[in-house]
Design an enzyme around this catalytic site. Structure first.
Site, PDB file in Angstrom:
ATOM      1  N   LYS A 135     -13.036 -28.633  30.990  1.00 40.51           N
ATOM      2  CA  LYS A 135     -13.424 -28.658  29.573  1.00 40.51           C
ATOM      3  C   LYS A 135     -13.248 -30.064  28.978  1.00 40.51           C
ATOM      4  O   LYS A 135     -12.294 -30.762  29.323  1.00 40.51           O
ATOM      5  CB  LYS A 135     -12.499 -27.665  28.851  1.00 40.51           C
ATOM      6  CG  LYS A 135     -12.604 -27.624  27.367  1.00 40.51           C
ATOM      7  CD  LYS A 135     -11.519 -26.730  26.765  1.00 40.51           C
ATOM      8  CE  LYS A 135     -10.260 -27.513  26.447  1.00 40.51           C
ATOM      9  NZ  LYS A 135      -9.371 -26.877  25.458  1.00 40.51           N
ATOM     10  N   LYS A 153      -1.175 -26.814  29.717  1.00 38.85           N
ATOM     11  CA  LYS A 153      -0.432 -27.802  28.919  1.00 38.85           C
ATOM     12  C   LYS A 153       0.954 -28.037  29.492  1.00 38.85           C
ATOM     13  O   LYS A 153       1.486 -29.128  29.383  1.00 38.85           O
ATOM     14  CB  LYS A 153      -0.348 -27.381  27.452  1.00 38.85           C
ATOM     15  CG  LYS A 153      -1.673 -27.544  26.736  1.00 38.85           C
ATOM     16  CD  LYS A 153      -1.509 -27.703  25.239  1.00 38.85           C
ATOM     17  CE  LYS A 153      -2.837 -27.965  24.570  1.00 38.85           C
ATOM     18  NZ  LYS A 153      -2.777 -27.969  23.118  1.00 38.85           N
ATOM     19  N   LYS A 171      -9.821 -33.294  23.638  1.00 36.50           N
ATOM     20  CA  LYS A 171      -9.546 -34.484  22.830  1.00 36.50           C
ATOM     21  C   LYS A 171      -8.339 -35.255  23.342  1.00 36.50           C
ATOM     22  O   LYS A 171      -8.188 -36.422  23.051  1.00 36.50           O
ATOM     23  CB  LYS A 171      -9.424 -34.141  21.337  1.00 36.50           C
ATOM     24  CG  LYS A 171      -8.389 -33.117  20.943  1.00 36.50           C
ATOM     25  CD  LYS A 171      -8.257 -33.031  19.422  1.00 36.50           C
ATOM     26  CE  LYS A 171      -8.590 -31.695  18.807  1.00 36.50           C
ATOM     27  NZ  LYS A 171      -7.681 -30.591  19.139  1.00 36.50           N
TER      28      LYS A 171
HETATM   29  P1  TYM Z   1      -8.513 -27.140  19.226  1.00 37.03           P
HETATM   30  O1  TYM Z   1      -7.963 -28.055  18.181  1.00 37.03           O
HETATM   31  O2  TYM Z   1      -8.176 -27.428  20.639  1.00 37.03           O
HETATM   32  O3  TYM Z   1     -10.085 -27.080  19.110  1.00 37.03           O
HETATM   33  C1  TYM Z   1     -10.742 -26.834  17.876  1.00 37.03           C
HETATM   34  C2  TYM Z   1     -11.964 -25.985  18.116  1.00 37.03           C
HETATM   35  O4  TYM Z   1     -12.839 -26.650  19.037  1.00 37.03           O
HETATM   36  C3  TYM Z   1     -13.183 -25.775  20.114  1.00 37.03           C
HETATM   37  N1  TYM Z   1     -13.318 -26.589  21.329  1.00 37.03           N
HETATM   38  C4  TYM Z   1     -14.395 -26.591  22.114  1.00 37.03           C
HETATM   39  N2  TYM Z   1     -15.580 -25.934  22.049  1.00 37.03           N
HETATM   40  C5  TYM Z   1     -16.497 -26.181  23.009  1.00 37.03           C
HETATM   41  N3  TYM Z   1     -16.300 -27.050  24.033  1.00 37.03           N
HETATM   42  C6  TYM Z   1     -15.126 -27.727  24.144  1.00 37.03           C
HETATM   43  N4  TYM Z   1     -14.951 -28.589  25.137  1.00 37.03           N
HETATM   44  C7  TYM Z   1     -14.126 -27.520  23.154  1.00 37.03           C
HETATM   45  N5  TYM Z   1     -12.869 -28.023  22.958  1.00 37.03           N
HETATM   46  C8  TYM Z   1     -12.403 -27.435  21.840  1.00 37.03           C
HETATM   47  C9  TYM Z   1     -12.007 -24.824  20.221  1.00 37.03           C
HETATM   48  O5  TYM Z   1     -12.374 -23.630  20.847  1.00 37.03           O
HETATM   49  C10 TYM Z   1     -11.637 -24.628  18.763  1.00 37.03           C
HETATM   50  O6  TYM Z   1     -12.455 -23.634  18.175  1.00 37.03           O
HETATM   51  N6  TYM Z   1      -5.588 -23.088  19.089  1.00 37.03           N
HETATM   52  C11 TYM Z   1      -6.705 -23.749  18.441  1.00 37.03           C
HETATM   53  C12 TYM Z   1      -6.453 -24.081  16.988  1.00 37.03           C
HETATM   54  C13 TYM Z   1      -6.047 -22.914  16.154  1.00 37.03           C
HETATM   55  C14 TYM Z   1      -6.914 -21.865  15.716  1.00 37.03           C
HETATM   56  C15 TYM Z   1      -6.087 -21.031  14.923  1.00 37.03           C
HETATM   57  C16 TYM Z   1      -8.264 -21.589  15.909  1.00 37.03           C
HETATM   58  C17 TYM Z   1      -4.812 -22.674  15.660  1.00 37.03           C
HETATM   59  N7  TYM Z   1      -4.827 -21.537  14.928  1.00 37.03           N
HETATM   60  C18 TYM Z   1      -6.615 -19.884  14.339  1.00 37.03           C
HETATM   61  C19 TYM Z   1      -8.776 -20.437  15.307  1.00 37.03           C
HETATM   62  C20 TYM Z   1      -7.965 -19.596  14.535  1.00 37.03           C
HETATM   63  C21 TYM Z   1      -6.970 -25.064  19.168  1.00 37.03           C
HETATM   64  O7  TYM Z   1      -6.130 -25.575  19.861  1.00 37.03           O
HETATM   65  O8  TYM Z   1      -8.151 -25.643  18.877  1.00 37.03           O
END
Ligand code: TYM
Length: 336
Positions: free
Chosen positions: A198, A115, A201
């Site tokens: 990966k 990032k 979004k």
């Molecule tokens: P975020 O918002 O990027 O993504 C949300 C969830 O989607 C999963 N994910 C994916 N899984 C498979 N293939 C992909 N290409 C893919 N892109 C995203 C992520 O693994 C996630 O589960 N840091 C976290 C948000 C967060 C969080 C937390 C998660 C903040 N606090 C506490 C769990 C517990 C994040 O940026 O997710």
């Protein structure tokens, strides 16, 4: 009653239109835990501002993410659905855990490195300490299990290390959480344009991502344009990252194994296969999209859910917060 149940927590950032990566790697799996566990599913808007957001878009996407949670099957009566910034314990514990997280640990986080390369003009302190806030989200509720995609594994390991460190210094305070990562390849869905990266979004190339809310024709078009590999066989292998990714997506939506898919498309070409993946994806998402449309039009209902979730989460977070405040040596605010 929930006090006998183990806790599940997960979060999604409202930082863009959610993709099928978010769906298959995370959200789709959330509802499976609702009966057995006390589940908190959070829209993590505080995490989202580590990258500059347009405030109006962030607000709108926060509502949309909550509506999507429900459209993906999360019953607000059986899960605590809420917005991170509505519960002050997240930021409060986040600060405390900043003081128990090492500079060296944070410097090793690959998401920070990625990032900061993408946002070279805004490498802010929040982007760096992001994983400590994530640890706070999880530890605040004494979470046992965290369902996430495999890209979050490193952050989860850090949350465990921080919990263990705090417990070592102050005595048992936090449950040490375990990640729940799909054992199938849908734990990491790859970009359709660059299948070694990966699916994200925030990708600027629209052809790289399929959004949960993309219309059927757009979904089919995007899969048609997906990058495939040399050769023409539908076969999963390391030297065919494009086809393998499409096979993972197909399998996640249809339940078919790689072997079944290989057999189904024996003698057929990439064109037929890509169309089938697009159709399977569009078919599976159609009910989610219809339910989303219905929910998102009812802002008042979404606000009722937000309020209910925030109240429950805030209430439940107080136990951990008062324990932590005492352990670190904060005084109680005098009451007269
Ligand atoms: P975020 O918002 O990027 O993504 C949300 C969830 O989607 C999963 N994910 C994916 N899984 C498979 N293939 C992909 N290409 C893919 N892109 C995203 C992520 O693994 C996630 O589960 N840091 C976290 C948000 C967060 C969080 C937390 C998660 C903040 N606090 C506490 C769990 C517990 C994040 O940026 O997710």
């Amino acid at each position: 009653m929930y006090k006998d149940k183990k806790v599940v927590f997960s979060g999604v950032q409202p930082s863009g239109q959610l993709t099928i990566g978010n769906y298959l790697g995370a959200i789709k799996n959330f509802s499976a835990y609702s009966e057995e566990y006390r589940c908190y599913y959070c829209v993590v808007d505080e995490h989202a501002i580590t990258v500059r957001q347009n405030p109006a878009d962030l607000r709108r996407r926060t509502y949309e993410t909550l509506a999507l949670y429900m459209a993906c099957g999360l019953d607000p009566e059986k899960n605590v659905l809420f917005v991170q910034s509505h519960v002050s314990g997240h930021a409060e514990l986040g600060w405390i855990l900043d003081c128990y997280t090492m500079f060296g640990e944070l410097s090793r986080m690959t998401q920070f490195k990625d990032k900061s390369a993408k946002n070279a003009d805004n490498i802010n302190a929040g982007l760096f300490t992001y994983p400590a806030l994530m640890a706070a989200d999880i530890l605040l509720y004494q979470t046992e299990f965290v369902p996430v995609g495999s890209d979050q594994k490193q952050h989860l390991e850090l949350a465990r290390d921080v919990a263990e460190r705090f417990n070592r210094i102050h005595g048992d305070t936090f449950v040490v959480p375990e990640p729940l990562i799909n054992s199938t390849s849908s734990a990491r869905i790859m970009s359709l344009a660059e299948p070694t990266k990966k699916m994200s979004k925030s990708d600027e190339n629209e052809n790289a991502t399929v959004r949960i809310l993309d219309p059927r024709d757009v979904i089919i078009k995007k899969f048609k344009r997906a990058v495939t590999d040399s050769g023409s066989e539908i076969r999963a292998s390391e030297d065919k990252p494009g086809v393998t990714n499409l096979m993972s997506i197909y399998g996640a939506f249809t339940g078919k194994s790689f072997e079944e898919t290989e057999r189904e498309f024996e003698g057929k070409g990439y064109g037929d296969f890509k169309l089938a993946v697009g159709e399977a994806c569009a078919d599976a998402l159609a009910p989610v999209q219809a339910e989303f449309k219905r929910l998102v039009a009812d802002k008042k209902y979404l606000e009722e859910i937000m309020l209910k979730g925030a109240r429950e989460a805030a209430h439940d977070s107080l136990r951990t917060m008062s324990k932590v405040r005492r352990k670190v040596g904060f005084t109680e605010m005098p009451r007269f």
